[in-house]
Design a protein around this motif. Structure first.
Motif, mmCIF file in Angstrom:
data_model
loop_
_atom_site.group_PDB
_atom_site.id
_atom_site.type_symbol
_atom_site.label_atom_id
_atom_site.label_comp_id
_atom_site.label_asym_id
_atom_site.label_seq_id
_atom_site.Cartn_x
_atom_site.Cartn_y
_atom_site.Cartn_z
ATOM 1 N N THR A 19 0.836 -1.214 0.000
ATOM 2 C CA THR A 19 0.000 0.000 0.000
ATOM 3 C C THR A 19 0.865 1.255 0.000
ATOM 4 O O THR A 19 0.614 2.204 -0.760
ATOM 5 C CB THR A 19 -0.924 -0.006 1.223
ATOM 6 O OG1 THR A 19 -1.712 -1.194 1.229
ATOM 7 C CG2 THR A 19 -1.831 1.216 1.206
ATOM 8 N N LYS A 23 1.315 4.189 -2.970
ATOM 9 C CA LYS A 23 1.176 5.624 -2.715
ATOM 10 C C LYS A 23 2.384 6.392 -3.250
ATOM 11 O O LYS A 23 2.243 7.462 -3.850
ATOM 12 C CB LYS A 23 0.998 5.872 -1.219
ATOM 13 C CG LYS A 23 -0.343 5.424 -0.664
ATOM 14 C CD LYS A 23 -0.455 5.736 0.820
ATOM 15 C CE LYS A 23 -1.802 5.301 1.375
ATOM 16 N NZ LYS A 23 -1.926 5.574 2.835
ATOM 17 N N SER A 26 2.168 6.605 -7.001
ATOM 18 C CA SER A 26 1.194 7.619 -7.435
ATOM 19 C C SER A 26 1.762 9.025 -7.276
ATOM 20 O O SER A 26 1.527 9.907 -8.119
ATOM 21 C CB SER A 26 -0.099 7.467 -6.637
ATOM 22 O OG SER A 26 0.140 7.683 -5.251
#
Length: 223
Positions: A19, A23, A26
């Motif tokens: 996760t 992030k 992105s």
């Protein structure tokens, strides 16, 4: 015992969950888009400055700012591909290109544009007894730069105006400063992605509801 705990904490600090990695990717994708956007604007403004310089017959480093700005566009494309595919080679290339931008390209743009602003603001004229693009320098060559009130009509007819309109160069310097901040952020994010080990997230555990028999067994055991 304390040393083992310290080593364990250090190893945990070098690990990223899936996760957290997504992030960071992105964020890198957003920074890559900013690289492309800033680079395209700088290419257009640099080309416009060269065009104006050729129209008013002034001397500046033609093509230098365009090459540096196009490098920012390429860096953004490489970072965008690296963030989309998570290829370590592209992420490493983003780190290297960010270092180039921080240490070489942005300072070069600021220095060249600052000289253009200074020469144009102080009405500087220059002349050399050899061509600036010649392959070799002649012996006993000489260049002269005059600025301000000492430049009379005779000097203006014999010499060439230096610099470009300060508004364009000031805008290019501002964009270069923004590119510097984005390059630093890209370097930090890309280095974090490369240096840390990705560990998979723990599987989600689904809780199944108890059936009626299970509820009766619980009631009997409580009684």
């Amino acid at each position: 015992m304390h040393q083992d705990r310290t080593q364990l904490a250090y190893l945990k600090s070098k690990q990223l969950s899936e996760t957290a990695t997504m992030k960071l990717l992105s964020i890198l994708k957003m920074l890559a888009q900013m690289h492309v956007f800033l680079g395209i604007i700088m290419v257009v403004m640099s080309a416009l400055a060269d065009y104006i310089s050729s129209r008013i017959n002034t001397v500046r480093f033609h093509g230098l700012l365009e090459v540096c700005s196009f490098y920012f566009v390429v860096m953004g494309i490489v970072a965008l591909l690296g963030a989309a595919s998570y290829r370590r080679g592209l992420v490493i290339a983003t780190v290297v290109m960010s270092i180039h931008a921080i240490l070489i390209l942005v300072p070069g743009i600021v220095i060249v544009s600052s000289f253009d602003i200074h020469f144009f603001k102080h009405e500087c004229y220059g002349a050399c007894d050899w061509h600036l693009l010649s392959a070799s320098l002649p012996d006993n060559s000489r260049c002269q730069i005059l600025c301000g009130e000492i430049v009379d009509g005779h000097h203006k007819s014999m010499m060439t105006r230096l610099g470009t309109d300060y508004r364009l160069d000031a805008g290019i310097i501002g964009l270069a400063g923004a590119e510097l901040l984005v390059a630093i952020a890209s370097l930090v994010v890309s280095s974090r992605i490369i240096c840390c080990e990705v560990i998979p997230d723990p599987p989600a555990v689904e809780m199944e509801p108890l059936n009626s028999e299970g509820k009766e067994m619980i009631e009997i055991s409580t009684q």
